[in-house]
Design an enzyme around this catalytic site. Structure first.
Site, PDB file in Angstrom:
ATOM      1  N   TYR A 186       1.248   5.566   0.034  1.00 12.98           N
ATOM      2  CA  TYR A 186       0.763   6.932   0.242  1.00 12.98           C
ATOM      3  C   TYR A 186       1.616   7.867  -0.617  1.00 12.98           C
ATOM      4  O   TYR A 186       2.780   7.564  -0.892  1.00 12.98           O
ATOM      5  CB  TYR A 186       0.934   7.336   1.713  1.00 12.98           C
ATOM      6  CG  TYR A 186      -0.210   6.933   2.621  1.00 12.98           C
ATOM      7  CD1 TYR A 186      -1.531   7.097   2.240  1.00 12.98           C
ATOM      8  CD2 TYR A 186       0.049   6.419   3.891  1.00 12.98           C
ATOM      9  CE1 TYR A 186      -2.571   6.747   3.094  1.00 12.98           C
ATOM     10  CE2 TYR A 186      -0.986   6.063   4.749  1.00 12.98           C
ATOM     11  CZ  TYR A 186      -2.297   6.235   4.337  1.00 12.98           C
ATOM     12  OH  TYR A 186      -3.327   5.889   5.170  1.00 12.98           O
ATOM     13  N   ARG A 196     -12.357   6.250   9.390  1.00 12.10           N
ATOM     14  CA  ARG A 196     -11.324   7.093  10.019  1.00 12.10           C
ATOM     15  C   ARG A 196     -11.067   8.393   9.295  1.00 12.10           C
ATOM     16  O   ARG A 196     -10.287   9.220   9.754  1.00 12.10           O
ATOM     17  CB  ARG A 196     -10.007   6.313  10.093  1.00 12.10           C
ATOM     18  CG  ARG A 196     -10.046   5.179  11.063  1.00 12.10           C
ATOM     19  CD  ARG A 196      -8.837   4.301  10.914  1.00 12.10           C
ATOM     20  NE  ARG A 196      -7.599   4.907  11.376  1.00 12.10           N
ATOM     21  CZ  ARG A 196      -7.232   4.987  12.641  1.00 12.10           C
ATOM     22  NH1 ARG A 196      -7.994   4.503  13.577  1.00 12.10           N
ATOM     23  NH2 ARG A 196      -6.083   5.544  12.974  1.00 12.10           N
ATOM     24  N   THR A 207      -3.520   4.473  -1.891  1.00 14.56           N
ATOM     25  CA  THR A 207      -4.646   4.922  -1.063  1.00 14.56           C
ATOM     26  C   THR A 207      -5.055   6.339  -1.471  1.00 14.56           C
ATOM     27  O   THR A 207      -4.236   7.256  -1.483  1.00 14.56           O
ATOM     28  CB  THR A 207      -4.262   4.883   0.429  1.00 14.56           C
ATOM     29  OG1 THR A 207      -4.007   3.527   0.783  1.00 14.56           O
ATOM     30  CG2 THR A 207      -5.384   5.417   1.312  1.00 14.56           C
ATOM     31  N   ARG A 212      -9.498  12.942  14.741  1.00 19.87           N
ATOM     32  CA  ARG A 212      -9.961  11.741  15.467  1.00 19.87           C
ATOM     33  C   ARG A 212      -9.977  12.072  16.948  1.00 19.87           C
ATOM     34  O   ARG A 212      -8.935  12.087  17.617  1.00 19.87           O
ATOM     35  CB  ARG A 212      -9.043  10.556  15.196  1.00 19.87           C
ATOM     36  CG  ARG A 212      -9.040  10.193  13.734  1.00 19.87           C
ATOM     37  CD  ARG A 212      -8.440   8.846  13.420  1.00 19.87           C
ATOM     38  NE  ARG A 212      -8.290   8.737  11.991  1.00 19.87           N
ATOM     39  CZ  ARG A 212      -7.123   8.696  11.341  1.00 19.87           C
ATOM     40  NH1 ARG A 212      -5.987   8.704  12.019  1.00 19.87           N
ATOM     41  NH2 ARG A 212      -7.090   8.638  10.033  1.00 19.87           N
ATOM     42  N   HIS A 251     -12.040   3.711   4.707  1.00 14.32           N
ATOM     43  CA  HIS A 251     -10.876   3.763   5.599  1.00 14.32           C
ATOM     44  C   HIS A 251     -11.295   3.365   7.028  1.00 14.32           C
ATOM     45  O   HIS A 251     -10.789   3.888   8.015  1.00 14.32           O
ATOM     46  CB  HIS A 251     -10.268   5.178   5.591  1.00 14.32           C
ATOM     47  CG  HIS A 251      -8.785   5.241   5.758  1.00 14.32           C
ATOM     48  ND1 HIS A 251      -7.916   5.527   4.734  1.00 14.32           N
ATOM     49  CD2 HIS A 251      -8.001   5.059   6.843  1.00 14.32           C
ATOM     50  CE1 HIS A 251      -6.666   5.545   5.191  1.00 14.32           C
ATOM     51  NE2 HIS A 251      -6.684   5.255   6.463  1.00 14.32           N
ATOM     52  N   GLN A 287       0.849  -1.205   0.000  1.00 15.70           N
ATOM     53  CA  GLN A 287       0.000   0.000   0.000  1.00 15.70           C
ATOM     54  C   GLN A 287       0.871   1.237   0.000  1.00 15.70           C
ATOM     55  O   GLN A 287       1.819   1.354   0.773  1.00 15.70           O
ATOM     56  CB  GLN A 287      -0.905  -0.007   1.238  1.00 15.70           C
ATOM     57  CG  GLN A 287      -1.748   1.254   1.411  1.00 15.70           C
ATOM     58  CD  GLN A 287      -1.080   2.311   2.272  1.00 15.70           C
ATOM     59  OE1 GLN A 287      -0.347   1.976   3.196  1.00 15.70           O
ATOM     60  NE2 GLN A 287      -1.310   3.580   1.960  1.00 15.70           N
ATOM     61  N   LYS A 336      -7.327   2.339  -3.391  1.00 15.40           N
ATOM     62  CA  LYS A 336      -8.086   2.037  -2.171  1.00 15.40           C
ATOM     63  C   LYS A 336      -8.770   3.309  -1.688  1.00 15.40           C
ATOM     64  O   LYS A 336      -8.139   4.372  -1.633  1.00 15.40           O
ATOM     65  CB  LYS A 336      -7.114   1.523  -1.100  1.00 15.40           C
ATOM     66  CG  LYS A 336      -7.706   1.305   0.286  1.00 15.40           C
ATOM     67  CD  LYS A 336      -6.696   0.598   1.187  1.00 15.40           C
ATOM     68  CE  LYS A 336      -7.221   0.337   2.580  1.00 15.40           C
ATOM     69  NZ  LYS A 336      -7.177   1.487   3.473  1.00 15.40           N
TER      70      LYS A 336
HETATM   71  C1  LIG Z   1      -5.030   2.217  13.225  1.00 16.59           C
HETATM   72  C2  LIG Z   1      -5.302   2.207  11.759  1.00 16.59           C
HETATM   73  C3  LIG Z   1      -4.324   2.618  10.878  1.00 16.59           C
HETATM   74  C4  LIG Z   1      -4.559   2.596   9.505  1.00 16.59           C
HETATM   75  N1  LIG Z   1      -3.557   2.954   8.640  1.00 16.59           N
HETATM   76  C5  LIG Z   1      -3.770   2.883   7.311  1.00 16.59           C
HETATM   77  C6  LIG Z   1      -2.718   3.166   6.399  1.00 16.59           C
HETATM   78  O1  LIG Z   1      -1.581   3.455   6.783  1.00 16.59           O
HETATM   79  N2  LIG Z   1      -3.002   3.104   5.074  1.00 16.59           N
HETATM   80  C7  LIG Z   1      -4.254   2.769   4.598  1.00 16.59           C
HETATM   81  O2  LIG Z   1      -4.463   2.717   3.378  1.00 16.59           O
HETATM   82  N3  LIG Z   1      -5.248   2.482   5.444  1.00 16.59           N
HETATM   83  C8  LIG Z   1      -5.036   2.512   6.781  1.00 16.59           C
HETATM   84  N4  LIG Z   1      -6.047   2.197   7.641  1.00 16.59           N
HETATM   85  C9  LIG Z   1      -7.343   1.763   7.106  1.00 16.59           C
HETATM   86  C10 LIG Z   1      -7.330   0.254   6.911  1.00 16.59           C
HETATM   87  O3  LIG Z   1      -6.431  -0.134   5.921  1.00 16.59           O
HETATM   88  C11 LIG Z   1      -8.706  -0.258   6.520  1.00 16.59           C
HETATM   89  O4  LIG Z   1      -9.186   0.475   5.439  1.00 16.59           O
HETATM   90  C12 LIG Z   1      -9.702  -0.198   7.668  1.00 16.59           C
HETATM   91  O5  LIG Z   1      -9.097  -0.574   8.882  1.00 16.59           O
HETATM   92  C13 LIG Z   1     -10.849  -1.115   7.338  1.00 16.59           C
HETATM   93  O6  LIG Z   1     -11.838  -1.053   8.303  1.00 16.59           O
HETATM   94  P1  LIG Z   1     -11.961  -2.126   9.489  1.00 16.59           P
HETATM   95  O7  LIG Z   1     -10.887  -1.767  10.450  1.00 16.59           O
HETATM   96  O8  LIG Z   1     -13.317  -1.895   9.993  1.00 16.59           O
HETATM   97  O9  LIG Z   1     -11.741  -3.485   8.887  1.00 16.59           O
HETATM   98  C14 LIG Z   1      -5.819   2.188   9.018  1.00 16.59           C
HETATM   99  C15 LIG Z   1      -6.806   1.749   9.903  1.00 16.59           C
HETATM  100  C16 LIG Z   1      -6.559   1.744  11.260  1.00 16.59           C
HETATM  101  C17 LIG Z   1      -7.630   1.222  12.179  1.00 16.59           C
END
Ligand SMILES: Cc1cc2nc3c(=O)[nH]c(=O)nc-3n(C[C@H](O)[C@H](O)[C@H](O)COP(=O)(O)O)c2cc1C
Length: 407
Positions: free
Chosen positions: A144, A293, A172, A181, A290, A142, A266
Protein backbone atom coordinates in the site's frame (compact mmCIF):
# COMPACT_ATOMS: atom_id res chain seq x y z
CA UNK A 1 7.59 -30.39 5.79
CA UNK A 2 5.93 -33.50 4.40
CA UNK A 3 2.52 -34.25 5.92
CA UNK A 4 2.49 -37.16 8.36
CA UNK A 5 -0.11 -39.94 7.76
CA UNK A 6 -2.43 -38.70 10.52
CA UNK A 7 -2.48 -35.24 8.90
CA UNK A 8 -3.18 -36.74 5.49
CA UNK A 9 -6.10 -38.69 6.96
CA UNK A 10 -7.42 -35.60 8.75
CA UNK A 11 -7.23 -33.50 5.58
CA UNK A 12 -9.05 -36.20 3.60
CA UNK A 13 -11.77 -36.29 6.28
CA UNK A 14 -12.12 -32.51 6.15
CA UNK A 15 -12.53 -32.56 2.38
CA UNK A 16 -15.45 -34.96 2.79
CA UNK A 17 -16.91 -33.08 5.77
CA UNK A 18 -16.59 -29.58 4.31
CA UNK A 19 -17.02 -30.00 0.56
CA UNK A 20 -17.66 -26.32 -0.17
CA UNK A 21 -16.87 -22.86 1.13
CA UNK A 22 -20.49 -22.43 2.23
CA UNK A 23 -20.01 -25.33 4.68
CA UNK A 24 -16.99 -23.52 6.09
CA UNK A 25 -18.86 -20.23 6.23
CA UNK A 26 -21.66 -21.74 8.35
CA UNK A 27 -19.18 -23.24 10.81
CA UNK A 28 -17.06 -20.08 10.93
CA UNK A 29 -20.13 -18.01 11.84
CA UNK A 30 -20.59 -20.16 14.95
CA UNK A 31 -16.94 -20.28 16.00
CA UNK A 32 -15.63 -16.74 15.90
CA UNK A 33 -16.92 -13.42 17.27
CA UNK A 34 -19.58 -11.79 15.14
CA UNK A 35 -17.56 -8.58 14.60
CA UNK A 36 -14.63 -10.63 13.23
CA UNK A 37 -16.92 -12.65 10.95
CA UNK A 38 -18.57 -9.48 9.64
CA UNK A 39 -15.19 -7.81 9.13
CA UNK A 40 -14.13 -10.50 6.70
CA UNK A 41 -17.47 -11.26 5.07
CA UNK A 42 -18.73 -7.70 4.72
CA UNK A 43 -18.43 -5.43 1.72
CA UNK A 44 -18.84 -1.82 0.72
CA UNK A 45 -22.23 -0.10 0.57
CA UNK A 46 -25.20 -2.42 0.30
CA UNK A 47 -22.87 -5.28 -0.70
CA UNK A 48 -24.28 -5.61 -4.22
CA UNK A 49 -20.71 -5.76 -5.58
CA UNK A 50 -19.93 -8.57 -3.20
CA UNK A 51 -22.96 -10.56 -4.32
CA UNK A 52 -22.21 -9.83 -7.96
CA UNK A 53 -18.79 -11.50 -7.71
CA UNK A 54 -20.25 -14.92 -7.00
CA UNK A 55 -23.21 -14.56 -9.35
CA UNK A 56 -20.95 -13.49 -12.22
CA UNK A 57 -18.55 -16.39 -11.75
CA UNK A 58 -21.44 -18.82 -11.56
CA UNK A 59 -22.84 -17.49 -14.83
CA UNK A 60 -19.73 -18.57 -16.76
CA UNK A 61 -20.30 -21.91 -18.45
CA UNK A 62 -17.70 -24.20 -19.96
CA UNK A 63 -18.64 -26.98 -22.39
CA UNK A 64 -17.01 -30.18 -21.12
CA UNK A 65 -15.10 -32.55 -23.43
CA UNK A 66 -15.26 -36.32 -23.08
CA UNK A 67 -13.79 -39.44 -24.65
CA UNK A 68 -10.20 -38.44 -23.95
CA UNK A 69 -7.58 -40.00 -21.69
CA UNK A 70 -7.42 -37.70 -18.68
CA UNK A 71 -5.08 -39.41 -16.25
CA UNK A 72 -2.90 -38.17 -14.80
CA UNK A 73 -4.12 -34.58 -14.64
CA UNK A 74 -1.42 -32.00 -13.90
CA UNK A 75 -2.78 -28.65 -12.63
CA UNK A 76 0.68 -27.08 -12.23
CA UNK A 77 1.49 -23.77 -13.88
CA UNK A 78 4.39 -21.38 -14.36
CA UNK A 79 4.02 -17.84 -13.04
CA UNK A 80 6.91 -15.43 -13.52
CA UNK A 81 9.31 -18.24 -14.31
CA UNK A 82 8.49 -20.45 -11.32
CA UNK A 83 6.47 -23.66 -11.41
CA UNK A 84 3.63 -23.82 -8.84
CA UNK A 85 1.50 -26.86 -7.99
CA UNK A 86 -1.51 -24.89 -9.27
CA UNK A 87 -2.14 -21.29 -10.35
CA UNK A 88 -4.15 -20.41 -7.26
CA UNK A 89 -2.82 -17.98 -4.67
CA UNK A 90 -3.83 -16.66 -1.27
CA UNK A 91 -4.91 -13.00 -1.47
CA UNK A 92 -3.60 -10.39 1.00
CA UNK A 93 -5.85 -9.89 4.01
CA UNK A 94 -5.16 -6.92 6.27
CA UNK A 95 -5.46 -7.64 10.00
CA UNK A 96 -6.05 -11.31 9.22
CA UNK A 97 -5.22 -12.29 12.79
CA UNK A 98 -8.57 -10.99 14.01
CA UNK A 99 -10.35 -13.72 12.05
CA UNK A 100 -8.06 -16.43 13.31
CA UNK A 101 -5.07 -15.68 15.58
CA UNK A 102 -1.82 -16.63 13.83
CA UNK A 103 -3.43 -16.43 10.38
CA UNK A 104 -0.45 -14.96 8.52
CA UNK A 105 1.94 -17.70 9.65
CA UNK A 106 -0.64 -20.37 8.90
CA UNK A 107 -1.16 -19.03 5.37
CA UNK A 108 2.58 -18.95 4.79
CA UNK A 109 2.95 -22.52 6.00
CA UNK A 110 0.01 -23.78 3.94
CA UNK A 111 1.25 -22.04 0.78
CA UNK A 112 4.79 -23.37 1.16
CA UNK A 113 3.58 -26.94 1.72
CA UNK A 114 1.13 -26.80 -1.17
CA UNK A 115 3.52 -24.89 -3.44
CA UNK A 116 1.08 -22.11 -4.28
CA UNK A 117 1.73 -18.32 -4.13
CA UNK A 118 1.07 -16.44 -0.90
CA UNK A 119 0.59 -12.74 -1.51
CA UNK A 120 1.17 -11.46 2.00
CA UNK A 121 -0.11 -7.98 2.75
CA UNK A 122 1.44 -4.77 4.07
CA UNK A 123 -1.18 -4.98 6.85
CA UNK A 124 -0.71 -8.66 7.68
CA UNK A 125 -0.22 -9.65 11.30
CA UNK A 126 3.28 -11.08 10.79
CA UNK A 127 6.30 -9.42 9.21
CA UNK A 128 7.41 -9.98 5.64
CA UNK A 129 10.72 -11.29 7.01
CA UNK A 130 8.99 -13.99 9.07
CA UNK A 131 6.67 -14.95 6.22
CA UNK A 132 9.57 -15.28 3.80
CA UNK A 133 11.35 -17.54 6.29
CA UNK A 134 8.30 -19.81 6.61
CA UNK A 135 7.51 -19.72 2.88
CA UNK A 136 10.83 -19.04 1.14
CA UNK A 137 9.69 -20.40 -2.24
CA UNK A 138 6.24 -18.87 -2.62
CA UNK A 139 6.16 -15.44 -0.94
CA UNK A 140 4.84 -12.47 -2.91
CA UNK A 141 4.42 -9.07 -1.21
CA UNK A 142 1.46 -6.67 -1.45
CA UNK A 143 2.17 -2.97 -0.98
CA UNK A 144 0.00 0.00 0.00
CA UNK A 145 1.22 3.58 -0.50
CA UNK A 146 2.31 5.22 2.74
CA UNK A 147 2.66 7.84 3.91
CA UNK A 148 0.51 9.77 1.48
CA UNK A 149 3.03 12.50 0.66
CA UNK A 150 6.19 10.69 -0.42
CA UNK A 151 5.63 6.92 0.11
CA UNK A 152 8.98 6.60 1.83
CA UNK A 153 7.69 3.83 4.09
CA UNK A 154 6.39 1.92 1.07
CA UNK A 155 9.82 2.17 -0.51
CA UNK A 156 11.40 0.88 2.66
CA UNK A 157 8.88 -1.97 2.81
CA UNK A 158 9.64 -2.87 -0.81
CA UNK A 159 13.35 -2.95 0.04
CA UNK A 160 12.60 -5.17 3.04
CA UNK A 161 10.53 -7.49 0.85
CA UNK A 162 13.34 -7.68 -1.68
CA UNK A 163 15.94 -8.45 1.01
CA UNK A 164 13.64 -11.10 2.50
CA UNK A 165 13.36 -12.79 -0.90
CA UNK A 166 9.77 -11.98 -1.95
CA UNK A 167 9.45 -13.01 -5.57
CA UNK A 168 6.80 -10.63 -6.82
CA UNK A 169 5.77 -7.15 -5.66
CA UNK A 170 2.08 -6.28 -5.99
CA UNK A 171 0.92 -2.68 -5.61
CA UNK A 172 -2.75 -2.34 -4.69
CA UNK A 173 -4.44 0.41 -6.72
CA UNK A 174 -8.05 0.30 -5.65
CA UNK A 175 -7.98 2.25 -2.39
CA UNK A 176 -7.88 5.91 -3.49
CA UNK A 177 -10.16 6.78 -0.59
CA UNK A 178 -11.59 5.14 2.49
CA UNK A 179 -14.87 3.43 1.91
CA UNK A 180 -17.90 2.71 4.03
CA UNK A 181 -18.49 -0.85 5.21
CA UNK A 182 -21.80 -0.80 7.05
CA UNK A 183 -21.30 -4.06 8.95
CA UNK A 184 -18.11 -2.75 10.59
CA UNK A 185 -19.76 0.55 11.44
CA UNK A 186 -22.75 -1.19 13.01
CA UNK A 187 -20.45 -3.45 15.04
CA UNK A 188 -18.28 -0.53 16.14
CA UNK A 189 -15.32 -2.32 14.56
CA UNK A 190 -13.46 0.75 13.35
CA UNK A 191 -9.83 1.83 13.55
CA UNK A 192 -8.21 2.24 15.99
CA UNK A 193 -10.03 -0.79 17.39
CA UNK A 194 -11.56 -0.43 20.83
CA UNK A 195 -13.37 -3.35 22.38
CA UNK A 196 -16.86 -2.42 23.52
CA UNK A 197 -18.91 -4.55 25.96
CA UNK A 198 -20.82 -6.21 23.10
CA UNK A 199 -17.57 -7.32 21.50
CA UNK A 200 -16.26 -8.71 24.77
CA UNK A 201 -19.37 -10.88 25.09
CA UNK A 202 -18.91 -12.14 21.52
CA UNK A 203 -15.29 -12.99 22.30
CA UNK A 204 -16.14 -14.80 25.50
CA UNK A 205 -18.60 -17.06 23.70
CA UNK A 206 -16.19 -17.89 20.86
CA UNK A 207 -14.11 -20.36 22.84
CA UNK A 208 -11.73 -21.88 20.23
CA UNK A 209 -10.99 -18.40 18.91
CA UNK A 210 -10.39 -17.01 22.43
CA UNK A 211 -8.04 -19.90 23.26
CA UNK A 212 -6.09 -19.30 20.06
CA UNK A 213 -5.92 -15.60 20.95
CA UNK A 214 -4.63 -16.39 24.44
CA UNK A 215 -1.99 -18.68 22.91
CA UNK A 216 -0.84 -16.34 20.15
CA UNK A 217 -1.48 -12.90 21.64
CA UNK A 218 -3.36 -9.91 20.32
CA UNK A 219 -2.82 -9.45 16.57
CA UNK A 220 -1.00 -6.36 15.41
CA UNK A 221 0.10 -4.79 12.11
CA UNK A 222 3.50 -6.44 12.34
CA UNK A 223 5.14 -4.74 9.34
CA UNK A 224 4.23 -1.35 10.78
CA UNK A 225 5.94 -1.82 14.14
CA UNK A 226 9.24 -0.64 12.68
CA UNK A 227 7.65 2.72 11.83
CA UNK A 228 5.02 3.26 14.51
CA UNK A 229 7.32 3.11 17.49
CA UNK A 230 5.70 -0.10 18.74
CA UNK A 231 2.73 -0.76 21.00
CA UNK A 232 -0.77 -1.79 20.06
CA UNK A 233 -2.63 1.55 20.31
CA UNK A 234 0.25 3.47 18.75
CA UNK A 235 0.47 1.13 15.76
CA UNK A 236 -3.29 1.16 15.17
CA UNK A 237 -3.27 4.99 15.21
CA UNK A 238 -0.28 5.01 12.90
CA UNK A 239 -2.12 2.79 10.39
CA UNK A 240 -5.26 4.89 10.72
CA UNK A 241 -3.29 8.04 9.95
CA UNK A 242 -0.97 6.79 7.21
CA UNK A 243 -2.76 4.06 5.26
CA UNK A 244 -5.69 4.87 3.04
CA UNK A 245 -4.79 6.47 -0.26
CA UNK A 246 -4.06 5.27 -3.74
CA UNK A 247 -0.94 4.89 -5.84
CA UNK A 248 -0.79 7.33 -8.72
CA UNK A 249 0.87 6.28 -11.98
CA UNK A 250 3.89 8.48 -11.35
CA UNK A 251 4.46 6.80 -7.98
CA UNK A 252 4.12 3.39 -9.59
CA UNK A 253 6.73 4.34 -12.17
CA UNK A 254 9.15 5.15 -9.32
CA UNK A 255 8.36 1.85 -7.64
CA UNK A 256 8.87 0.03 -10.91
CA UNK A 257 12.37 1.56 -11.18
CA UNK A 258 13.17 0.50 -7.65
CA UNK A 259 11.90 -3.12 -7.71
CA UNK A 260 14.12 -5.44 -9.77
CA UNK A 261 11.85 -8.51 -9.88
CA UNK A 262 8.39 -9.06 -11.40
CA UNK A 263 5.83 -6.48 -10.36
CA UNK A 264 2.03 -6.56 -10.57
CA UNK A 265 -0.77 -4.12 -9.85
CA UNK A 266 -3.90 -5.29 -8.06
CA UNK A 267 -7.34 -3.83 -8.51
CA UNK A 268 -7.33 -3.16 -12.26
CA UNK A 269 -10.88 -3.18 -13.67
CA UNK A 270 -10.57 -1.13 -16.85
CA UNK A 271 -8.63 -1.89 -20.03
CA UNK A 272 -7.32 1.68 -20.07
CA UNK A 273 -5.71 1.20 -16.66
CA UNK A 274 -4.33 -2.14 -17.81
CA UNK A 275 -2.73 -0.41 -20.81
CA UNK A 276 -1.28 2.26 -18.57
CA UNK A 277 0.24 -0.33 -16.24
CA UNK A 278 1.83 -2.26 -19.09
CA UNK A 279 3.21 0.97 -20.53
CA UNK A 280 5.01 1.54 -17.22
CA UNK A 281 6.70 -1.84 -17.49
CA UNK A 282 4.45 -3.62 -14.98
CA UNK A 283 4.65 -7.39 -15.55
CA UNK A 284 1.23 -8.43 -14.38
CA UNK A 285 -2.27 -7.40 -13.44
CA UNK A 286 -4.65 -8.74 -10.83
CA UNK A 287 -8.17 -8.07 -12.05
CA UNK A 288 -10.01 -7.52 -8.79
CA UNK A 289 -12.71 -5.43 -7.16
CA UNK A 290 -11.11 -6.05 -3.76
CA UNK A 291 -13.73 -8.67 -3.00
CA UNK A 292 -16.51 -6.06 -3.19
CA UNK A 293 -15.00 -4.07 -0.32
CA UNK A 294 -14.18 -0.82 -2.09
CA UNK A 295 -16.76 0.29 -4.65
CA UNK A 296 -20.22 -1.20 -4.62
CA UNK A 297 -20.91 -0.29 -8.24
CA UNK A 298 -17.78 -1.99 -9.58
CA UNK A 299 -18.38 -4.89 -11.93
CA UNK A 300 -17.27 -8.36 -10.99
CA UNK A 301 -13.68 -9.04 -12.02
CA UNK A 302 -14.69 -12.02 -14.18
CA UNK A 303 -16.99 -9.75 -16.22
CA UNK A 304 -14.20 -7.37 -17.24
CA UNK A 305 -11.48 -10.01 -17.47
CA UNK A 306 -12.02 -11.04 -21.13
CA UNK A 307 -11.79 -7.46 -22.38
CA UNK A 308 -8.66 -6.78 -20.31
CA UNK A 309 -7.14 -10.05 -21.53
CA UNK A 310 -7.86 -9.08 -25.14
CA UNK A 311 -6.26 -5.68 -24.57
CA UNK A 312 -3.01 -6.57 -22.74
CA UNK A 313 -3.02 -10.36 -22.37
CA UNK A 314 -0.21 -10.82 -24.86
CA UNK A 315 2.02 -8.44 -22.90
CA UNK A 316 1.56 -9.32 -19.24
CA UNK A 317 0.42 -11.97 -16.77
CA UNK A 318 -3.22 -11.65 -15.71
CA UNK A 319 -4.72 -13.15 -12.55
CA UNK A 320 -8.32 -12.92 -11.38
CA UNK A 321 -9.42 -12.32 -7.81
CA UNK A 322 -12.78 -11.56 -6.13
CA UNK A 323 -15.43 -14.18 -5.56
CA UNK A 324 -13.21 -17.19 -6.29
CA UNK A 325 -14.22 -20.08 -4.04
CA UNK A 326 -13.07 -23.23 -5.81
CA UNK A 327 -11.10 -24.90 -8.57
CA UNK A 328 -13.95 -24.57 -11.06
CA UNK A 329 -13.69 -20.77 -10.69
CA UNK A 330 -9.96 -20.97 -11.38
CA UNK A 331 -10.71 -22.87 -14.59
CA UNK A 332 -13.39 -20.31 -15.53
CA UNK A 333 -10.89 -17.48 -15.07
CA UNK A 334 -8.22 -19.25 -17.08
CA UNK A 335 -10.61 -20.15 -19.89
CA UNK A 336 -11.40 -16.43 -20.15
CA UNK A 337 -7.82 -15.26 -20.34
CA UNK A 338 -6.24 -15.31 -16.88
CA UNK A 339 -3.11 -17.25 -16.00
CA UNK A 340 -4.54 -18.08 -12.59
CA UNK A 341 -6.55 -16.74 -9.68
CA UNK A 342 -6.38 -15.59 -6.08
CA UNK A 343 -8.85 -16.17 -3.26
CA UNK A 344 -9.18 -14.29 0.01
CA UNK A 345 -12.26 -15.15 2.01
CA UNK A 346 -12.22 -18.84 1.07
CA UNK A 347 -8.89 -19.22 2.88
CA UNK A 348 -9.93 -17.02 5.81
CA UNK A 349 -13.20 -18.89 6.32
CA UNK A 350 -11.33 -22.19 6.29
CA UNK A 351 -9.11 -20.98 9.14
CA UNK A 352 -12.05 -19.61 11.09
CA UNK A 353 -14.03 -22.83 10.64
CA UNK A 354 -11.30 -25.40 11.08
CA UNK A 355 -8.57 -23.65 13.04
CA UNK A 356 -4.87 -24.07 12.28
CA UNK A 357 -5.28 -26.75 9.62
CA UNK A 358 -7.85 -24.69 7.67
CA UNK A 359 -5.56 -23.03 5.16
CA UNK A 360 -3.96 -26.37 4.27
CA UNK A 361 -7.43 -27.84 3.80
CA UNK A 362 -8.38 -25.00 1.45
CA UNK A 363 -5.18 -25.23 -0.63
CA UNK A 364 -5.75 -28.98 -1.09
CA UNK A 365 -9.41 -28.47 -1.92
CA UNK A 366 -8.59 -25.92 -4.61
CA UNK A 367 -6.01 -28.17 -6.25
CA UNK A 368 -8.25 -31.24 -6.10
CA UNK A 369 -11.24 -29.38 -7.53
CA UNK A 370 -9.19 -27.77 -10.30
CA UNK A 371 -7.82 -31.19 -11.30
CA UNK A 372 -11.30 -32.66 -11.37
CA UNK A 373 -12.67 -29.74 -13.43
CA UNK A 374 -9.79 -30.15 -15.89
CA UNK A 375 -10.66 -33.84 -16.32
CA UNK A 376 -14.27 -32.89 -17.07
CA UNK A 377 -12.95 -30.68 -19.85
CA UNK A 378 -10.62 -33.30 -21.29
CA UNK A 379 -7.48 -31.48 -20.12
CA UNK A 380 -4.44 -33.20 -18.64
CA UNK A 381 -2.52 -29.92 -18.38
CA UNK A 382 -3.43 -26.25 -18.36
CA UNK A 383 -1.55 -25.60 -21.61
CA UNK A 384 -4.68 -25.55 -23.76
CA UNK A 385 -7.11 -24.07 -21.26
CA UNK A 386 -7.84 -21.12 -23.58
CA UNK A 387 -9.25 -23.51 -26.19
CA UNK A 388 -12.24 -24.36 -23.97
CA UNK A 389 -15.64 -23.36 -25.31
CA UNK A 390 -17.19 -20.88 -22.86
CA UNK A 391 -20.37 -18.87 -22.49
CA UNK A 392 -20.23 -15.69 -20.47
CA UNK A 393 -23.46 -13.71 -20.63
CA UNK A 394 -22.35 -10.70 -18.57
CA UNK A 395 -18.96 -10.05 -20.15
CA UNK A 396 -18.13 -6.47 -21.01
CA UNK A 397 -17.35 -6.26 -24.66
CA UNK A 398 -16.88 -2.65 -25.77
CA UNK A 399 -13.39 -1.31 -25.34
CA UNK A 400 -14.73 2.26 -25.29
CA UNK A 401 -11.88 3.90 -23.49
CA UNK A 402 -9.39 6.52 -24.48
CA UNK A 403 -5.96 4.96 -24.70
CA UNK A 404 -3.73 6.72 -22.18
CA UNK A 405 -0.95 8.98 -23.24
CA UNK A 406 2.22 7.64 -21.79
CA UNK A 407 5.46 9.53 -22.05
C1 LIG B 1 -10.84 -8.68 5.61
C2 LIG B 1 -10.17 -8.35 4.32
C3 LIG B 1 -9.01 -7.59 4.32
C4 LIG B 1 -8.37 -7.29 3.13
N1 LIG B 1 -7.19 -6.58 3.15
C5 LIG B 1 -6.54 -6.34 2.00
C6 LIG B 1 -5.28 -5.68 2.02
O1 LIG B 1 -4.73 -5.35 3.07
N2 LIG B 1 -4.68 -5.44 0.82
C7 LIG B 1 -5.25 -5.81 -0.38
O2 LIG B 1 -4.67 -5.57 -1.45
N3 LIG B 1 -6.43 -6.44 -0.41
C8 LIG B 1 -7.07 -6.73 0.75
N4 LIG B 1 -8.26 -7.40 0.71
C9 LIG B 1 -8.80 -7.85 -0.57
C10 LIG B 1 -8.27 -9.24 -0.88
O3 LIG B 1 -6.89 -9.23 -1.10
C11 LIG B 1 -8.93 -9.82 -2.12
O4 LIG B 1 -8.85 -8.91 -3.16
C12 LIG B 1 -10.38 -10.20 -1.88
O5 LIG B 1 -10.55 -10.79 -0.61
C13 LIG B 1 -10.80 -11.16 -2.97
O6 LIG B 1 -12.14 -11.48 -2.86
P1 LIG B 1 -12.65 -12.83 -2.16
O7 LIG B 1 -12.51 -12.59 -0.70
O8 LIG B 1 -14.04 -12.93 -2.62
O9 LIG B 1 -11.75 -13.95 -2.63
C14 LIG B 1 -8.91 -7.73 1.90
C15 LIG B 1 -10.07 -8.52 1.89
C16 LIG B 1 -10.69 -8.84 3.08
C17 LIG B 1 -11.90 -9.73 3.03
Amino acid sequence: MDAVPSEIRRLAQLRRGFPSVSDLERRAARRIPRFAFDFIQGGAGDESGLLRNRAALQSVQIAPRYGRKVAPVDPSATLFGRRYAAPIGISPIGFDGIMWPGATRLFADAAQRANIPYLVGTLATETIETVATIAPDVTWFQLYPLPADDHRISHHLADRAQAAGAQVLVATLDVPARTKRPRDLRNGFVMPFRLGPGMLVQMATALPWSLALARRGRPNFANMLAYSGGGYEQTASFVQKNVGGGFEWEALARLRDRWPRPMMVKGVMHPGDAEQAVALGIDGIIVSNHGGRQFDAAPAGIDVLPEIARTVGDRCTIMLDSGVTGGVDVLRAMALGAQGAFAGRAFMLALAALGDIGARHMAGAFIEELSSAMAQCGLTSLDHVRSLRTRHPDAWTSADFTPPEVS
